[in-house]
Design a protein around this motif. Structure first.
Motif, mmCIF file in Angstrom:
data_model
loop_
_atom_site.group_PDB
_atom_site.id
_atom_site.type_symbol
_atom_site.label_atom_id
_atom_site.label_comp_id
_atom_site.label_asym_id
_atom_site.label_seq_id
_atom_site.Cartn_x
_atom_site.Cartn_y
_atom_site.Cartn_z
ATOM 1 N N GLY A 41 33.272 58.362 53.750
ATOM 2 C CA GLY A 41 34.299 57.475 54.526
ATOM 3 C C GLY A 41 34.688 56.819 53.017
ATOM 4 O O GLY A 41 35.654 55.788 52.247
ATOM 5 N N ALA A 42 33.638 55.661 52.110
ATOM 6 C CA ALA A 42 33.552 55.320 51.234
ATOM 7 C C ALA A 42 34.872 56.094 49.948
ATOM 8 O O ALA A 42 35.495 55.641 49.487
ATOM 9 N N GLY A 43 34.218 56.939 49.859
ATOM 10 C CA GLY A 43 34.864 58.159 49.272
ATOM 11 C C GLY A 43 36.244 58.484 48.989
ATOM 12 O O GLY A 43 37.813 58.394 48.002
ATOM 13 N N ALA A 44 36.434 58.579 50.267
ATOM 14 C CA ALA A 44 37.235 58.900 50.602
ATOM 15 C C ALA A 44 38.442 57.381 50.427
ATOM 16 O O ALA A 44 39.810 57.510 50.317
ATOM 17 N N ARG A 45 38.423 56.728 50.469
ATOM 18 C CA ARG A 45 39.487 55.033 50.918
ATOM 19 C C ARG A 45 39.569 54.624 49.135
ATOM 20 O O ARG A 45 40.293 54.690 48.802
ATOM 21 N N TYR A 46 37.779 55.356 48.722
ATOM 22 C CA TYR A 46 38.635 55.101 46.893
ATOM 23 C C TYR A 46 39.889 55.486 46.865
ATOM 24 O O TYR A 46 40.150 55.621 46.107
ATOM 25 N N VAL A 47 39.275 57.012 46.848
ATOM 26 C CA VAL A 47 40.535 58.282 46.584
ATOM 27 C C VAL A 47 42.068 57.994 46.766
ATOM 28 O O VAL A 47 42.510 58.108 45.516
ATOM 29 N N ARG A 48 42.022 57.660 47.969
ATOM 30 C CA ARG A 48 43.269 56.738 48.539
ATOM 31 C C ARG A 48 43.905 55.989 47.474
ATOM 32 O O ARG A 48 44.818 55.910 47.435
ATOM 33 N N ASP A 49 42.772 55.503 47.647
ATOM 34 C CA ASP A 49 43.623 53.817 46.629
ATOM 35 C C ASP A 49 44.160 54.010 45.441
ATOM 36 O O ASP A 49 45.283 53.303 44.508
ATOM 37 N N ARG A 51 44.739 56.831 44.165
ATOM 38 C CA ARG A 51 45.683 57.931 44.114
ATOM 39 C C ARG A 51 46.610 58.090 42.951
ATOM 40 O O ARG A 51 46.622 56.581 43.533
ATOM 41 N N HIS A 52 47.371 58.532 41.640
ATOM 42 C CA HIS A 52 48.026 58.177 41.023
ATOM 43 C C HIS A 52 47.792 57.182 40.139
ATOM 44 O O HIS A 52 48.228 56.518 39.289
ATOM 45 N N GLY A 53 46.520 56.710 39.866
ATOM 46 C CA GLY A 53 46.427 56.094 39.079
ATOM 47 C C GLY A 53 46.194 54.336 39.083
ATOM 48 O O GLY A 53 46.498 53.104 39.068
ATOM 49 N N LEU A 54 46.633 54.448 40.115
ATOM 50 C CA LEU A 54 46.953 52.660 41.247
ATOM 51 C C LEU A 54 45.818 52.025 41.198
ATOM 52 O O LEU A 54 44.579 52.031 41.053
ATOM 53 N N PRO A 55 46.037 51.288 41.068
ATOM 54 C CA PRO A 55 44.988 49.724 41.082
ATOM 55 C C PRO A 55 43.958 50.183 42.105
ATOM 56 O O PRO A 55 44.400 50.268 43.564
ATOM 57 N N LEU A 56 43.207 49.614 42.562
ATOM 58 C CA LEU A 56 41.884 49.313 44.077
ATOM 59 C C LEU A 56 42.049 48.072 44.177
ATOM 60 O O LEU A 56 42.377 47.303 43.874
ATOM 61 N N ALA A 57 42.858 47.548 45.322
ATOM 62 C CA ALA A 57 43.187 47.462 46.011
ATOM 63 C C ALA A 57 42.111 46.285 46.676
ATOM 64 O O ALA A 57 41.057 46.962 47.277
ATOM 65 N N ARG A 58 41.646 44.996 46.950
ATOM 66 C CA ARG A 58 40.853 44.219 46.563
ATOM 67 C C ARG A 58 39.539 44.399 48.440
ATOM 68 O O ARG A 58 38.321 44.836 48.837
ATOM 69 N N ARG A 59 41.024 44.998 49.335
ATOM 70 C CA ARG A 59 40.322 44.968 50.794
ATOM 71 C C ARG A 59 39.326 46.347 50.474
ATOM 72 O O ARG A 59 38.286 46.035 51.508
ATOM 73 N N ILE A 64 34.508 49.335 51.524
ATOM 74 C CA ILE A 64 33.199 50.286 50.235
ATOM 75 C C ILE A 64 31.622 49.649 49.841
ATOM 76 O O ILE A 64 30.953 50.752 50.090
ATOM 77 N N VAL A 65 32.023 48.622 49.381
ATOM 78 C CA VAL A 65 31.019 47.878 49.295
ATOM 79 C C VAL A 65 29.963 47.924 50.299
ATOM 80 O O VAL A 65 28.860 48.069 50.602
ATOM 81 N N GLY A 66 31.118 47.447 51.815
ATOM 82 C CA GLY A 66 30.182 47.203 52.799
ATOM 83 C C GLY A 66 29.613 48.544 53.345
ATOM 84 O O GLY A 66 28.461 48.426 53.642
ATOM 85 N N SER A 111 34.238 46.552 38.018
ATOM 86 C CA SER A 111 33.901 45.224 38.838
ATOM 87 C C SER A 111 33.589 45.808 40.388
ATOM 88 O O SER A 111 31.863 45.367 40.921
ATOM 89 N N LEU A 112 33.608 46.821 40.718
ATOM 90 C CA LEU A 112 33.334 47.605 42.433
ATOM 91 C C LEU A 112 31.952 48.003 41.478
ATOM 92 O O LEU A 112 30.390 47.362 42.648
ATOM 93 N N LEU A 113 32.011 48.703 40.785
ATOM 94 C CA LEU A 113 31.009 48.798 40.211
ATOM 95 C C LEU A 113 29.419 47.960 40.395
ATOM 96 O O LEU A 113 28.202 47.839 40.709
ATOM 97 N N LEU A 114 30.667 46.830 39.764
ATOM 98 C CA LEU A 114 29.115 45.999 39.222
ATOM 99 C C LEU A 114 28.596 45.476 40.557
ATOM 100 O O LEU A 114 27.637 45.124 40.844
ATOM 101 N N TRP A 115 29.778 44.781 41.793
ATOM 102 C CA TRP A 115 28.611 44.378 43.009
ATOM 103 C C TRP A 115 28.095 45.839 43.888
ATOM 104 O O TRP A 115 26.832 44.907 44.015
ATOM 105 N N MET A 116 28.516 46.915 43.607
ATOM 106 C CA MET A 116 27.468 47.419 43.965
ATOM 107 C C MET A 116 25.857 47.817 43.674
ATOM 108 O O MET A 116 24.580 48.130 43.771
ATOM 109 N N THR A 117 25.491 47.911 41.577
ATOM 110 C CA THR A 117 24.422 47.917 41.383
ATOM 111 C C THR A 117 23.753 46.671 41.660
ATOM 112 O O THR A 117 22.625 47.049 42.182
ATOM 113 N N LEU A 118 24.692 45.229 41.780
ATOM 114 C CA LEU A 118 23.816 44.023 42.853
ATOM 115 C C LEU A 118 23.551 44.966 43.909
ATOM 116 O O LEU A 118 22.165 44.057 44.392
#
Length: 377
Positions: A41-49, A51-59, A64-66, A111-118
């Motif tokens: 689910g986390a991977g699918a949400r990331y790829v969806r957002d 896709r085509h190089g668009l920035p990752l939405a904050r929500r 994904i972190v949750g 930013s995403l990897l920083l929070w996941m690493t913490l």
């Protein structure tokens, strides 16, 4: 149409892959399934957002972190999710991402990897405080007191077994231990098949890097997902456990499913009989897998069934006789229990645990002479 067909094949094969039976057969191992679901689910949400190089939405980042935190709390192997996210970003999100400067890729993930690493660091800290170690389990007897190089050789020898379980899991065991599988801590000719398989997979990965990025991602998924239980960086309590292959198996299925568009392209213009034949072969493979999976579920009915079936499936496995002997002692059948434990000692004489348990049984039966470490029956 090709993508839809590939998706159907991927789902059908993944659902019927017999190596996944252990993860579903016992309630206590359902954590593998839930962790797998959260990681997908986390991977699918990331790829969806992305896709085509668009920035990752904050929500999406928050979700994904949750999912990552929930996955780690359910099963610790979810800790590899950040590495899977990086692989997905590189191979799946944008066809141009393969040529993007690494600084751009790092900036988009920072930013995403920083929070996941913490959160991963906090999880590991709490885990070590509670379990007094990252592994959190008694190290398997075959790799106790071994260094990184020696453990790597042990697992190199077992690599063909992993390949067999992913691609043709006709024989399944509740445990993989000596002497059902052989372990070597120095170079041995039995390591050659594992070395050849490893070189073949690495070569295939490099070939598919740009030509077939989905295949490359599938192979990367396998390596990343299996890393926590590979016994190389961290020794664990198992050499191979089929339940731990649930998450890695998805990478194998994903890589193989990419053959569907290729086959359909080759079948264009061919007689109708060729389509029927290809469909028939696919249906036969899926049917055999589903039938084997259904049959294997009976092996996980209860603990007694598991131990009895293990002794039949893997008679050369020392844990088969160790577990069955314990079951027989609990059933007030000490003579048979002792026999099974002595089989276990003969198969793996270096493991002290069986000696200790057998000595306790002798002591409980007031046979102190037999319980002495200097006496043998």
């Amino acid at each position: 149409a090709c993508r839809r067909m590939a998706g159907v094949v991927l789902a059908a094969w993944s659902a019927g892959l017999p190596v996944q039976c252990e993860a579903f057969g016992k309630v206590v191992w359902k954590s593998e399934f839930w962790t797998d679901l959260l990681m997908i689910g986390a991977g699918a949400r990331y790829v969806r957002d992305r896709r085509h190089g668009l920035p990752l939405a904050r929500r999406t980042a928050v979700a994904i972190v949750g999912l990552f935190v929930a996955g780690m709390l359910i099963k610790e192997n979810a800790i590899v999710l950040p590495a899977l996210i990086v692989a997905a970003d590189y191979f799946l999100c944008d066809s141009a991402s393969l040529d993007r400067p690494w600084r751009d890729r790092v900036a988009s993930l920072f930013s995403l990897l920083l929070w996941m690493t913490l959160f991963a660091a906090l999880f590991l800290f709490v885990r070590v405080q509670i379990l007094e170690g990252i592994g959190g389990d008694v190290t398997h007897p075959a790799i106790q007191n071994l260094g990184l190089v020696q453990r790597s050789l042990v697992m190199l020898g077992l690599l063909p077994e992993f390949g067999r379980l992913f691609l043709w899991p006709a024989q399944l065991f509740a445990d993989y231990s000596p002497q059902q599988v052989h372990t070597h801590t120095t170079w041995h000719f039995e390591l050659i098949p594992g070395l050849l398989l490893l070189l073949s997979v690495v070569t295939l990965w490099f070939i598919c890097w740009r030509r077939q990025p989905v295949v490359a991602f599938g192979l990367a998924w396998v390596v990343i997902a299996i890393a926590p239980v590979a016994n190389i960086l961290i020794p664990t309590g198992i050499l191979i456990a089929e339940r731990t292959l649930l998450v890695p198996s998805l990478g194998v299925v994903l890589a193989v499913a990419t053959l569907v568009p290729w086959v359909m392209e080759k079948l264009k213009g061919q007689p109708r009989l060729a389509y029927i034949g290809a469909g028939g072969i696919l249906a036969l493979i899926l049917t055999l897998g589903a039938a084997r999976s259904a049959e294997r579920q009976y092996a996980w009915k209860d603990s007694e069934t598991v131990f009895l079936r293990l002794a039949l499936d893997a008679p050369a496995n020392f844990k088969s006789h160790y577990s069955l002997g314990g079951l027989l002692f609990e059933a007030k059948r000490p003579i048979e229990g002792e026999r099974e434990w002595r089989y276990a000692i003969a198969l793996m004489p270096s493991y002290y645990g069986v000696y200790v348990d057998l000595a306790h049984k002798y002591r409980d039966g007031n046979d102190r002479q037999a319980a002495s470490p200097n006496k043998q029956r």
